[in-house]
Design a protein around this motif. Structure first.
Motif, PDB file in Angstrom:
ATOM      1  N   THR A  29       0.816  -1.215   0.000  1.00 12.21           N
ATOM      2  CA  THR A  29       0.000   0.000   0.000  1.00 12.21           C
ATOM      3  C   THR A  29       0.851   1.266   0.000  1.00 12.21           C
ATOM      4  N   LYS A  30       1.951   1.259   0.727  1.00 11.80           N
ATOM      5  CA  LYS A  30       2.727   2.479   0.942  1.00 11.80           C
ATOM      6  C   LYS A  30       3.783   2.736  -0.130  1.00 11.80           C
ATOM      7  N   SER A  31       3.969   1.785  -1.026  1.00 10.25           N
ATOM      8  CA  SER A  31       4.964   1.970  -2.081  1.00 10.25           C
ATOM      9  C   SER A  31       4.511   3.044  -3.070  1.00 10.25           C
ATOM     10  N   LYS A  32       5.438   3.879  -3.494  1.00  9.85           N
ATOM     11  CA  LYS A  32       5.130   4.917  -4.479  1.00  9.85           C
ATOM     12  C   LYS A  32       4.814   4.324  -5.849  1.00  9.85           C
ATOM     13  N   ASN A  33       5.215   3.079  -6.058  1.00  9.49           N
ATOM     14  CA  ASN A  33       5.026   2.444  -7.367  1.00  9.49           C
ATOM     15  C   ASN A  33       3.756   1.603  -7.462  1.00  9.49           C
ATOM     16  N   THR A  34       2.978   1.543  -6.386  1.00  8.48           N
ATOM     17  CA  THR A  34       1.855   0.608  -6.342  1.00  8.48           C
ATOM     18  C   THR A  34       0.838   0.842  -7.449  1.00  8.48           C
ATOM     19  N   ILE A  35       0.378   2.071  -7.613  1.00 12.51           N
ATOM     20  CA  ILE A  35      -0.633   2.354  -8.636  1.00 12.51           C
ATOM     21  C   ILE A  35      -0.082   2.039 -10.021  1.00 12.51           C
ATOM     22  N   ARG A  36       1.157   2.397 -10.254  1.00 12.26           N
ATOM     23  CA  ARG A  36       1.781   2.109 -11.553  1.00 12.26           C
ATOM     24  C   ARG A  36       1.845   0.602 -11.803  1.00 12.26           C
ATOM     25  N   LEU A  37       2.193  -0.170 -10.772  1.00 13.64           N
ATOM     26  CA  LEU A  37       2.286  -1.623 -10.924  1.00 13.64           C
ATOM     27  C   LEU A  37       0.917  -2.251 -11.192  1.00 13.64           C
ATOM     28  N   ILE A  38      -0.113  -1.727 -10.530  1.00 16.32           N
ATOM     29  CA  ILE A  38      -1.465  -2.246 -10.770  1.00 16.32           C
ATOM     30  C   ILE A  38      -1.904  -1.920 -12.198  1.00 16.32           C
ATOM     31  N   LYS A  39      -1.589  -0.703 -12.654  1.00 16.34           N
ATOM     32  CA  LYS A  39      -1.920  -0.318 -14.036  1.00 16.34           C
ATOM     33  C   LYS A  39      -1.226  -1.227 -15.039  1.00 16.34           C
ATOM     34  N   LEU A  40       0.038  -1.542 -14.767  1.00 21.40           N
ATOM     35  CA  LEU A  40       0.791  -2.406 -15.676  1.00 21.40           C
ATOM     36  C   LEU A  40       0.211  -3.816 -15.717  1.00 21.40           C
ATOM     37  N   ARG A  41      -0.301  -4.278 -14.590  1.00 20.88           N
ATOM     38  CA  ARG A  41      -0.858  -5.632 -14.541  1.00 20.88           C
ATOM     39  C   ARG A  41      -2.238  -5.690 -15.200  1.00 20.88           C
ATOM     40  N   ILE A  70      -7.556   4.068  -7.119  1.00 21.71           N
ATOM     41  CA  ILE A  70      -7.941   2.709  -7.512  1.00 21.71           C
ATOM     42  C   ILE A  70      -9.297   2.728  -8.221  1.00 21.71           C
ATOM     43  N   LYS A  71     -10.236   3.498  -7.678  1.00 22.36           N
ATOM     44  CA  LYS A  71     -11.560   3.602  -8.308  1.00 22.36           C
ATOM     45  C   LYS A  71     -11.449   4.138  -9.729  1.00 22.36           C
ATOM     46  N   SER A  72     -10.663   5.188  -9.897  1.00 27.91           N
ATOM     47  CA  SER A  72     -10.513   5.793 -11.225  1.00 27.91           C
ATOM     48  C   SER A  72      -9.882   4.821 -12.213  1.00 27.91           C
ATOM     49  N   LEU A  73      -8.905   4.059 -11.732  1.00 29.87           N
ATOM     50  CA  LEU A  73      -8.231   3.099 -12.606  1.00 29.87           C
ATOM     51  C   LEU A  73      -9.214   2.070 -13.150  1.00 29.87           C
ATOM     52  N   PHE A  74     -10.026   1.484 -12.276  1.00 27.12           N
ATOM     53  CA  PHE A  74     -10.927   0.426 -12.736  1.00 27.12           C
ATOM     54  C   PHE A  74     -12.136   0.982 -13.490  1.00 27.12           C
ATOM     55  N   LYS A  75     -12.531   2.204 -13.185  1.00 28.31           N
ATOM     56  CA  LYS A  75     -13.576   2.830 -13.994  1.00 28.31           C
ATOM     57  C   LYS A  75     -13.079   3.083 -15.411  1.00 28.31           C
ATOM     58  N   SER A  76     -11.806   3.432 -15.546  1.00 26.48           N
ATOM     59  CA  SER A  76     -11.235   3.656 -16.878  1.00 26.48           C
ATOM     60  C   SER A  76     -11.173   2.363 -17.684  1.00 26.48           C
ATOM     61  N   LEU A  77     -11.199   1.228 -16.972  1.00 28.22           N
ATOM     62  CA  LEU A  77     -11.204  -0.081 -17.632  1.00 28.22           C
ATOM     63  C   LEU A  77     -12.630  -0.605 -17.828  1.00 28.22           C
ATOM     64  N   LYS A  78     -13.614   0.298 -17.641  1.00 32.80           N
ATOM     65  CA  LYS A  78     -15.035   0.001 -17.882  1.00 32.80           C
ATOM     66  C   LYS A  78     -15.634  -0.948 -16.840  1.00 32.80           C
ATOM     67  N   PHE A  79     -15.090  -0.906 -15.627  1.00 31.69           N
ATOM     68  CA  PHE A  79     -15.674  -1.677 -14.537  1.00 31.69           C
ATOM     69  C   PHE A  79     -16.716  -0.830 -13.813  1.00 31.69           C
ATOM     70  N   LYS A  80     -17.765  -1.483 -13.353  1.00 30.66           N
ATOM     71  CA  LYS A  80     -18.709  -0.853 -12.438  1.00 30.66           C
ATOM     72  C   LYS A  80     -18.123  -1.013 -11.033  1.00 30.66           C
ATOM     73  N   VAL A  81     -17.851   0.106 -10.355  1.00 28.08           N
ATOM     74  CA  VAL A  81     -17.134   0.070  -9.078  1.00 28.08           C
ATOM     75  C   VAL A  81     -18.069   0.435  -7.929  1.00 28.08           C
ATOM     76  N   LEU A  82     -18.076  -0.407  -6.899  1.00 32.08           N
ATOM     77  CA  LEU A  82     -18.851  -0.139  -5.685  1.00 32.08           C
ATOM     78  C   LEU A  82     -17.906  -0.099  -4.497  1.00 32.08           C
ATOM     79  N   ASN A  83     -17.871   1.051  -3.824  1.00 31.81           N
ATOM     80  CA  ASN A  83     -17.086   1.216  -2.596  1.00 31.81           C
ATOM     81  C   ASN A  83     -18.037   0.988  -1.417  1.00 31.81           C
ATOM     82  N   ILE A  84     -17.875  -0.101  -0.680  1.00 31.55           N
ATOM     83  CA  ILE A  84     -18.911  -0.484   0.280  1.00 31.55           C
ATOM     84  C   ILE A  84     -18.873   0.339   1.562  1.00 31.55           C
ATOM     85  N   THR A  85     -20.071   0.555   2.104  1.00 27.85           N
ATOM     86  CA  THR A  85     -20.284   1.183   3.407  1.00 27.85           C
ATOM     87  C   THR A  85     -21.449   0.448   4.075  1.00 27.85           C
TER      88      THR A  85
END
Length: 250
Positions: A29-41, A70-85
């Motif tokens: 979570t705390k790595s500066k590269n995390t979002i980039r690595l998820i995008k690459l995967r 994270i929400k923006s990334l998966f929305k850009s991939l055409k996913f329907k995103v639900l953040n639960i509460t």
């Protein structure tokens, strides 16, 4: 379906196909590269290879600053995103807790536990914090939050200049004959005493016989020394998130 558990230490992504957890991916979570690595995967090609029937992403997060990325990334991939509460889960469960303060991972754990084990459960999650969640008669009664063993370990080493990092293991002897053994004993048996003590007090105070469920990264280390019978569910949070998505978007 993809489910994502954003914790303080790790981001765990579960990929469900044919109603089963097919694959898990873990990122720091705390790595500066995390979002980039998820995008690459998670390229469109990779998602196609996964053969995900429904592009749904169920999200649990206790880290607000990374949540929107994270929400923006998966929305850009055409996913329907639900953040639960507590307000958007498709279950009739009363939560006796301040809604804005209850972590979504604990909500997911609660739902998964009730689904599999019934209306009386005690969930112990060994994460960044060690949490105890009490479900009695299908109602979330509240919980206990204690420092996690890893952050306790790191804090001790940081503030005591002669103490070095150790691995957390079960020691054969309670009494150590050197600093390393003494620390390992203190952390292991100290936490066992904390866990068993809190379990006993909860059961006595609530006057019920719950199914005790262990989850989280370090649960496997401690499970053999817990005084009560327990169930080990390493993917409890992911399964709870999947359950929400399955019912919400069935």
């Amino acid at each position: 379906m993809i489910v994502i558990d954003i914790g303080n230490t790790d981001i765990v992504i579960g990929i469900y196909t044919k109603h089963k957890l097919d694959k898990t991916l873990r990122f720091n979570t705390k790595s500066k590269n995390t979002i980039r690595l998820i995008k690459l995967r998670f390229t469109n090609r990779y998602i196609h290879q996964l053969k995900i029937k429904h592009k749904i992403c169920i999200l649990s997060s206790v880290v607000p600053e990374i949540n929107n990325k994270i929400k923006s990334l998966f929305k850009s991939l055409k996913f329907k995103v639900l953040n639960i509460t507590t307000n958007n889960i498709p279950f009739d469960i009363q939560f006796n807790y301040q809604p804005k303060e209850l972590g979504s991972d604990r909500i997911a754990n609660t739902l998964a536990a009730i689904k599999k084990y019934g209306n009386n459960c005690l969930i112990i999650d060994f994460g960044t914090a060690t949490t105890f969640d009490v479900i009695k008669n299908n109602k979330y009664e509240g919980g206990v939050i204690a420092p996690g063993i890893d952050i306790s370990h790191n804090a001790l080493v940081r503030h005591a200049s002669k103490l070095k990092k150790i691995s957390i293991i079960r020691t054969k002897s309670l009494i150590g004959n050197n600093t390393k053994d003494s620390m390992q004993s203190g952390f292991y048996w100290g936490y066992i005493s904390l866990i068993n003590g809190v379990i006993d007090k909860i059961i006595k105070q609530q006057r019920f016989k719950p199914t005790i469920i262990l989850t989280g990264g370090l649960a496997n280390i401690f499970k053999k020394e817990i005084s009560q019978k327990t169930e080990y569910e390493p993917n409890l949070t992911l399964n709870g998130l999947y359950l929400i998505g399955k019912i919400k978007y069935a």
